[in-house]
Scaffold this active site. Structure first.
Site, short mmCIF file in Angstrom:
data_model
loop_
_atom_site.label_atom_id
_atom_site.label_comp_id
_atom_site.label_asym_id
_atom_site.label_seq_id
_atom_site.Cartn_x
_atom_site.Cartn_y
_atom_site.Cartn_z
N GLU A 284 11.91 6.04 3.53
CA GLU A 284 11.56 7.09 3.37
C GLU A 284 12.38 7.29 2.08
O GLU A 284 13.94 7.41 2.21
CB GLU A 284 11.96 8.71 4.05
CG GLU A 284 10.69 9.56 3.11
CD GLU A 284 9.78 9.83 1.81
OE1 GLU A 284 9.56 9.88 1.33
OE2 GLU A 284 8.52 8.69 2.44
N ASP B 293 15.53 2.42 -1.47
CA ASP B 293 13.48 2.10 -2.33
C ASP B 293 12.95 1.62 -1.12
O ASP B 293 12.94 0.63 -0.94
CB ASP B 293 13.48 1.91 -3.48
CG ASP B 293 12.57 1.08 -4.62
OD1 ASP B 293 11.53 2.66 -4.69
OD2 ASP B 293 12.40 -0.05 -3.69
N SER C 231 2.18 8.31 10.55
CA SER C 231 2.64 6.53 10.66
C SER C 231 3.51 6.32 11.86
O SER C 231 3.30 5.94 12.90
CB SER C 231 2.45 6.38 9.94
OG SER C 231 3.09 5.65 8.81
N HIS D 109 -4.91 5.76 9.96
CA HIS D 109 -4.19 5.52 11.10
C HIS D 109 -4.91 5.25 12.15
O HIS D 109 -4.31 4.13 13.53
CB HIS D 109 -3.74 7.29 11.53
CG HIS D 109 -3.10 7.65 10.81
ND1 HIS D 109 -3.02 8.97 10.78
CD2 HIS D 109 -1.82 6.79 10.14
CE1 HIS D 109 -1.57 9.42 9.43
NE2 HIS D 109 -1.24 7.14 9.50
N ASP E 51 1.91 2.37 2.12
CA ASP E 51 1.22 3.49 1.80
C ASP E 51 2.06 4.26 1.01
O ASP E 51 2.17 5.15 1.19
CB ASP E 51 1.47 4.82 3.38
CG ASP E 51 0.55 5.64 2.82
OD1 ASP E 51 -0.23 5.28 2.04
OD2 ASP E 51 0.52 6.47 3.59
N HIS F 160 6.54 3.77 3.32
CA HIS F 160 6.56 5.28 2.93
C HIS F 160 6.30 6.17 3.72
O HIS F 160 5.18 6.60 4.39
CB HIS F 160 5.69 5.61 1.63
CG HIS F 160 5.68 4.45 0.89
ND1 HIS F 160 5.61 3.11 0.68
CD2 HIS F 160 5.89 4.57 -0.18
CE1 HIS F 160 5.58 2.37 -0.36
NE2 HIS F 160 6.16 3.74 -1.30
#
Length: 274
Positions: free
Chosen positions: A111, A136, A93, A18, A157, A41
């Protein structure tokens, strides 16, 4: 699908990811033209450090908990973003990116976990600059790039809970450079031991990916494959000044977060030439 970031929010790995993300977003905002961010993600976006998950591990106390008194220097901008969430809360994030967006910029959050997606959507529903997808991550990369703004950042991530995660990450980096060359990529990865990281870097070079810097922090010698000893962020197409800024950020994190274990350190290195 079993990974829940609430157990790890605010730990040393988040601090590295971050702090560098804040710098990259500030760099994008130097120009008036709009940019877009894709967070592949995204998790739930914000985390309660007083909740059961965070209290069970206590990882945030050895991460952001050691940085909250920082008021100046290379970590100040990141710490200010963390403090803005209020007492005992931590921005993922998505929340950090939202804080740094301008009216003309856009944020796309992806997500797959059903419950986390519902929480994420509810948390960002009122911001018209933000779109939330349940899909996905690797499919989303192909579907949602290149950006119409022609400027932006893709943050990847993955949880690294399943075999083959380094390979999927390398595939995504290669694909993105082919289809969205002007976009910045920031790919997070764990450092448990060195062999998988070396193989990841070698594959990027062998497959012709260009202009990649790796910013890495490790809290102990990375010898135990069962333990998160460090982590890195591979940045493709880094903006001007990133290499020097990343060195300063990592040195400040190392000074604050290292407990003096043997082999602790940090480095910024060029993985692939321009």
């Amino acid at each position: 699908m079993n990974y829940r970031h609430a157990f790890h929010a605010g730990n040393f790995a988040d601090a590295l990811k971050h702090a560098l993300l804040v710098w990259l977003l500030r760099a994008l905002a130097r120009k008036e033209t709009p940019f877009r961010v894709l967070d592949t993600h995204a998790g739930i976006g914000r985390y309660d450090l007083s909740g059961e998950e965070a209290r069970r591990t206590g990882e945030w106390e050895r991460g952001i908990g050691r940085l909250l008194d920082v008021a100046d220097g290379p970590l100040a901008d990141y710490v200010a973003a963390a403090r803005a969430e209020g007492d005992r809360h931590y921005p993922g994030s998505p929340a950090i990116a939202q804080r740094l967006l301008r009216p003309q910029d856009r944020l796309v959050l992806v997500e797959l976990h059903e419950a986390d997606h519902a929480t994420l959507r509810a948390g960002f529903a009122r911001d018209t600059r933000i779109a939330v997808h349940r899909r996905d991550a690797w499919e989303a990369i192909r579907a949602l790039t290149p950006f119409p703004e022609r400027r932006g950042l893709i943050l990847m991530d993955p949880p690294f809970e399943q075999p083959g995660e380094f390979d999927r990450l390398a595939d995504a980096v290669r694909e993105l450079q082919r289809r969205a060359r002007s976009h910045i990529q920031a790919a997070w990865y764990p450092i448990k031991h060195r062999a998988p990281v070396r193989a990841f870097h070698t594959r990027l070079r062998d497959e012709g990916v260009r202009d990649v810097l790796a910013a890495e922090l490790w809290l102990r010698e990375p010898l135990d494959p069962q333990r998160l000893n460090g982590c890195g962020l591979a940045v493709v197409n880094p903006p001007f000044g990133f290499e020097d800024a990343a060195r300063d950020i990592l040195a400040a994190l190392h000074a604050r977060l290292s407990d003096g274990e043997a082999g602790a350190g940090c480095a910024v290195s060029r993985v692939c030439d321009e």
